[in-house]
Design an enzyme around this catalytic site. Structure first.
Site, mmCIF file in Angstrom:
data_model
loop_
_atom_site.group_PDB
_atom_site.id
_atom_site.type_symbol
_atom_site.label_atom_id
_atom_site.label_comp_id
_atom_site.label_asym_id
_atom_site.label_seq_id
_atom_site.Cartn_x
_atom_site.Cartn_y
_atom_site.Cartn_z
ATOM 1 N N GLU A 293 50.739 45.124 29.664
ATOM 2 C CA GLU A 293 50.407 43.699 29.647
ATOM 3 C C GLU A 293 49.435 43.361 28.516
ATOM 4 O O GLU A 293 48.477 42.599 28.700
ATOM 5 C CB GLU A 293 49.827 43.273 31.005
ATOM 6 C CG GLU A 293 50.842 43.392 32.137
ATOM 7 C CD GLU A 293 50.292 42.931 33.478
ATOM 8 O OE1 GLU A 293 51.044 42.304 34.235
ATOM 9 O OE2 GLU A 293 49.116 43.213 33.763
ATOM 10 N N GLU B 39 57.383 44.643 37.016
ATOM 11 C CA GLU B 39 56.583 44.478 38.225
ATOM 12 C C GLU B 39 57.124 43.284 39.009
ATOM 13 O O GLU B 39 56.836 42.130 38.677
ATOM 14 C CB GLU B 39 55.102 44.270 37.900
ATOM 15 C CG GLU B 39 54.423 45.487 37.309
ATOM 16 C CD GLU B 39 52.924 45.286 37.113
ATOM 17 O OE1 GLU B 39 52.379 44.305 37.672
ATOM 18 O OE2 GLU B 39 52.315 46.096 36.402
#
Length: 589
Positions: free
Chosen positions: A155, A231
């Site tokens: 991320e 995710e």
């Protein structure tokens, strides 16, 4: 097996394959229970497992590598369970883990230079990966192992824009023997994908709902290639003093079905959350910009996952299994039998109490004297607490005493008399006349794991002021939590000057709990009336407890307990509150 990235799909030996993965962090599950949890994932309909690797767990001090082989053993267990594997080695992982997985010895020295192409950061990363990545490389699918995909950073688009950093990480991973495809992972927003993706590598996105919209954003950046939700958030984590977050099982199942109907692969986060034992839970900052008050994560990482913290299938498990069965290549195996649980409740018989100063004298680091308060990082304390002692000169009037830059919570004493407990938002002790000696026992509640304040230091990061005057000349001494871990910690504790039991008082408590023959198994440790601290059973560090809730008990893995007598240590940091006396700790099924 050959695993590749095709124009539309992932390919296994030249044929399209969909990754149906679930997140299970080996470091949040007792190793003796890996096989059981992996079998549950396989029976849920998954063909793959994903795990992060927390750097700070394996290198708590520079060059002090600890049990890196656990990564390889977990991948071997995944292979034995018939699962492929996705590995996310960081160096940053978030994961609601202390400091996002980055070692405090590094972030303390570098500050904002972490997660950039700065050589002072990349050098230690390379040293770490030279130790770690052989464990992964040897278990790649093209060498007969389970690893099919390795993620570069994590991320990054939510944090920075140093594209040179990402390119250098990708090159380093390849140079160290990783030959399976690499990928990145970011939120489904243009600025995140722009900042976090690497040309030539598959980009993946993270979300909990709205699959069609999220993949449409991804397609603006990657018109071709497989779709993967790295995710798929089936639940969420909790903070101390907050509430447990839950999602209806039917809603999550419908959101998963939408992901799969888009033709995408998926990684259910978390399939089994486990526990952030040992005080490794991280923290977040409140507010849209993640710069507000500290929000420490609870010890449990249950996450509302289909397999709960104690390894039990939930209603969500049943719902997701129904959806995944439609996409399975073969009939799903039956779930494994449940793990044993404690046969009956058992009370901990407290046998002794040691005062905080005595514990620090026996188990703490060296005392450091400095003009201004040293930080935790300067004292080599990753998880634990520091006693700062400062003298108020006199004679002088009782001016207000103020702590500037407190991170995160301090128990105070003035000339040995307990004062208020301070938090970073209210670090005002009150009027103190001089002369006086002030002790500030400062605890880290977990380093920030996400956002722009990642890597911020702990302790007293400003100073101690009396009226407007800095009080210079501070003595500081730290206590690392790992001083009480394992057999060595138990042996060290045994040598303390133990006094008669004082349930719930500030200090270290020692006790024994007896488990009848054949009665050991998974349990919970309850601490009725205790306020805040850490607990160990049989040398295993269970993690932080706190009466602020919402978590009310600590998970005790069955393999930690044995038939007969088990030693229990409880480090109470605050003492009983206004509610009165504390009761005896107890184990319950």
């Amino acid at each position: 097996m050959r695993f590749a990235v095709g124009e539309e799909h992932f390919e296994r030996d030249g044929r399209p394959v969909r990754l149906l993965s679930g997140a299970l962090h080996y470091f949040r599950v007792h190793e003796a229970q890996w096989g059981h949890r992996l079998a549950l994932l396989r029976a849920m309909g998954l063909n793959c497992v994903e795990t992060y690797v927390p750097w700070n767990l394996h290198e708590p001090r520079r060059g002090d590598y600890r049990d890196v082989g656990a990564v390889g053993r977990f991948l071997d267990a995944a292979h034995a369970a018939g699962l492929m594997a996705i590995v996310r080695p960081g160096p940053y992982i978030c994961a609601e883990w202390e400091n996002g997985g980055l070692p405090s010895w590094l972030t303390g020295a570098l500050g904002r230079r972490v997660r950039t192409a700065d050589a002072a950061f990349l050098g230690p990363v390379a040293d770490w990966w030279r130790v770690l990545l052989p464990e992964v490389a040897a278990r790649q699918c093209d060498r007969g192992g389970p690893v099919v995909l390795v993620q570069v950073e994590n991320e990054y688009g939510s944090y920075g824009s140093d594209t040179a950093y990402l390119h250098q990480l990708a090159a380093l991973i390849k140079d160290l023997g990783i030959s399976v495809p690499l990928c990145t992972s970011d939120g489904p927003e243009d600025h995140m994908l722009t900042g976090g993706s690497v040309p030539g590598l598959p980009a993946t996105v993270n979300f909990g709902s709205g699959a069609a919209e999220a993949f449409a954003v991804l397609r603006r950046h990657r018109p071709r290639g497989p779709l993967l939700c790295m995710e798929f958030w089936c639940g969420w984590f909790a903070h101390w003093g907050g509430r447990t977050v839950s999602r209806p099982a039917a809603e999550v199942a419908a959101a998963l079905r939408e992901v799969l109907e888009c033709g995408a692969s998926v990684n259910v986060y978390m399939a089994h959350g486990g526990t952030s034992s040992g005080g490794w839970a991280g923290a977040n900052r409140a507010g849209e910009r993640h710069d507000g008050r500290l929000l420490p994560a609870v010890t449990s990482y249950d996450y509302g996952a289909p397999v709960d913290e104690r390894g039990r299938p939930t209603e969500l498990y049943r719902r997701l299994r129904e959806v995944l069965a439609e996409y399975a290549e073969e009939p799903l195996p039956a779930p494994p039998d449940p793990e044993p649980v404690l046969a009956a409740p058992a009370e901990v018989a407290l046998t002794g109490w040691a005062a905080p100063d005595a514990v620090l004298d026996a188990l703490g680091g060296p005392e450091v004297r400095a003009a201004v308060p040293p930080t935790f990082e300067e004292l080599d304390v990753d998880r634990g607490l520091v006693r700062y002692r400062v003298a108020v000169p006199g004679p002088r009037r009782p001016y207000e005493l103020r702590v500037v830059g407190l991170r995160d919570r301090a128990v105070t004493l003035v000339d040995g008399v307990p004062g208020p407990v301070l938090a970073e938002e209210e670090a005002l002790l009150g009027p103190v006349p001089g002369p006086a000696v002030v002790d500030l026992w400062v605890e880290s509640l977990g380093r920030v794991n996400y956002g722009p304040r990642l890597g911020e230091p702990k302790g007293i990061t400003g100073g101690v002021l009396h009226e407007r005057q800095y009080l210079h000349g501070v003595s500081a001494r730290g206590l690392r939590l790992d001083a009480l871990d394992g057999a060595a910690g138990a042996a060290a504790a045994a040598g303390l000057p133990w006094e008669a039991p004082r349930p719930g008082a500030r200090g270290l408590h020692r006790g024994m709990v007896t488990v009848p023959a054949g009665g050991a198994g998974d349990a919970l440790l309850e601490l009725p009336g205790w306020t805040r601290g850490f607990a160990w059973v049989g040398g295993f560090p269970l993690g932080r407890y706190w009466s602020a809730g919402p978590q009310r008990a600590l998970c005790v893995p069955g393999p930690v307990l044995r038939d007969g007598v088990n030693e229990v240590l409880v480090l109470e940091l605050e003492g009983p509150g206004a509610g009165g006396a504390a009761g005896a700790p107890r184990l319950v099924p």
